[in-house]
Design a protein around this motif. Structure first.
Motif, PDB file in Angstrom:
ATOM      1  N   UNK A  20      96.055  43.738  22.215  1.00 35.85           N
ATOM      2  CA  UNK A  20      95.208  43.688  21.111  1.00 35.85           C
ATOM      3  C   UNK A  20      93.828  43.311  21.508  1.00 35.85           C
ATOM      4  N   UNK A  21      93.477  43.784  22.657  1.00 38.46           N
ATOM      5  CA  UNK A  21      92.088  43.695  23.121  1.00 38.46           C
ATOM      6  C   UNK A  21      91.225  44.676  22.418  1.00 38.46           C
ATOM      7  N   UNK A  22      89.911  44.715  22.371  1.00 41.05           N
ATOM      8  CA  UNK A  22      89.218  45.619  21.642  1.00 41.05           C
ATOM      9  C   UNK A  22      88.547  46.712  22.784  1.00 41.05           C
ATOM     10  N   UNK A  23      89.118  47.696  22.959  1.00 39.86           N
ATOM     11  CA  UNK A  23      88.867  48.392  23.995  1.00 39.86           C
ATOM     12  C   UNK A  23      88.260  49.783  23.630  1.00 39.86           C
ATOM     13  N   UNK A  51      78.931  53.385  40.917  1.00 41.80           N
ATOM     14  CA  UNK A  51      79.432  54.079  39.721  1.00 41.80           C
ATOM     15  C   UNK A  51      80.237  53.379  38.754  1.00 41.80           C
ATOM     16  N   UNK A  52      80.483  53.856  37.590  1.00 40.02           N
ATOM     17  CA  UNK A  52      81.509  53.180  36.521  1.00 40.02           C
ATOM     18  C   UNK A  52      82.785  53.261  36.824  1.00 40.02           C
ATOM     19  N   UNK A  53      83.536  52.431  36.357  1.00 35.39           N
ATOM     20  CA  UNK A  53      84.955  52.280  36.745  1.00 35.39           C
ATOM     21  C   UNK A  53      85.656  53.588  36.018  1.00 35.39           C
ATOM     22  N   UNK A  54      86.836  53.960  36.609  1.00 41.34           N
ATOM     23  CA  UNK A  54      87.705  54.902  35.928  1.00 41.34           C
ATOM     24  C   UNK A  54      88.669  54.351  34.892  1.00 41.34           C
ATOM     25  N   UNK A  55      89.041  52.996  35.443  1.00 41.35           N
ATOM     26  CA  UNK A  55      90.218  52.305  34.826  1.00 41.35           C
ATOM     27  C   UNK A  55      89.805  50.908  34.465  1.00 41.35           C
ATOM     28  N   UNK A  56      90.059  50.234  33.491  1.00 37.29           N
ATOM     29  CA  UNK A  56      89.934  49.062  33.167  1.00 37.29           C
ATOM     30  C   UNK A  56      91.424  48.370  32.691  1.00 37.29           C
ATOM     31  N   UNK A  66      85.674  55.291  24.719  1.00 40.30           N
ATOM     32  CA  UNK A  66      84.746  56.082  24.306  1.00 40.30           C
ATOM     33  C   UNK A  66      83.994  56.714  25.457  1.00 40.30           C
ATOM     34  N   UNK A  67      84.066  55.787  26.664  1.00 38.90           N
ATOM     35  CA  UNK A  67      83.443  56.350  27.922  1.00 38.90           C
ATOM     36  C   UNK A  67      84.440  57.079  29.047  1.00 38.90           C
ATOM     37  N   UNK A  68      85.483  57.230  28.290  1.00 40.94           N
ATOM     38  CA  UNK A  68      86.842  57.942  28.891  1.00 40.94           C
ATOM     39  C   UNK A  68      87.528  57.357  30.117  1.00 40.94           C
ATOM     40  N   UNK A  69      87.503  56.005  30.044  1.00 35.04           N
ATOM     41  CA  UNK A  69      88.204  55.068  30.893  1.00 35.04           C
ATOM     42  C   UNK A  69      89.494  54.986  30.617  1.00 35.04           C
TER      43      UNK A  69
END
Length: 100
Positions: A61-64, A50-55, A69-72
């Motif tokens: 300054x990262x483009x996040x 499954x997709x991650x909950x946290x990045x 939008x994926x609610x991470x």
């Protein structure tokens, strides 16, 4: 808990957190009960299921926006670069929320 990291290689011992634009491999850390139970690598972050909950990113300054939008949850590791250091900082709540 699944944690997503942008890494410069797929060697668990040598891989360092890098900017999203410079990613070579994506790492997914599977953390259960305060322990890393698995570290997976992939060429694209979409390859993880499954997709991650946290990045975790290396600076504010990262483009996040795609992650938001994926609610991470987005956390920033200002000084931590290696997987072990990032995991330790995560477990001890030493990673920072994104500063807008």
């Amino acid at each position: 808990m699944n944690i997503l990291l942008a890494m410069d290689c797929d060697d668990v011992e040598e891989a360092k957190l890098c900017k999203i634009n410079d990613v070579v491999k994506w790492a997914m850390l599977v953390v259960e009960e305060g322990q890393v139970v698995e570290i997976l690598f992939a060429d694209k972050r979409e390859d993880f299921e499954p997709i991650a909950e946290t990045v975790v990113v290396c600076d504010d300054n990262e483009y996040v926006w795609p992650f938001i939008e994926e609610q991470m949850q987005v956390l920033v590791a200002h000084t931590q670069r290696y997987i072990d250091d990032i995991v330790e900082a995560y477990l001890f709540k030493e990673l920072h929320d994104l500063a807008y």
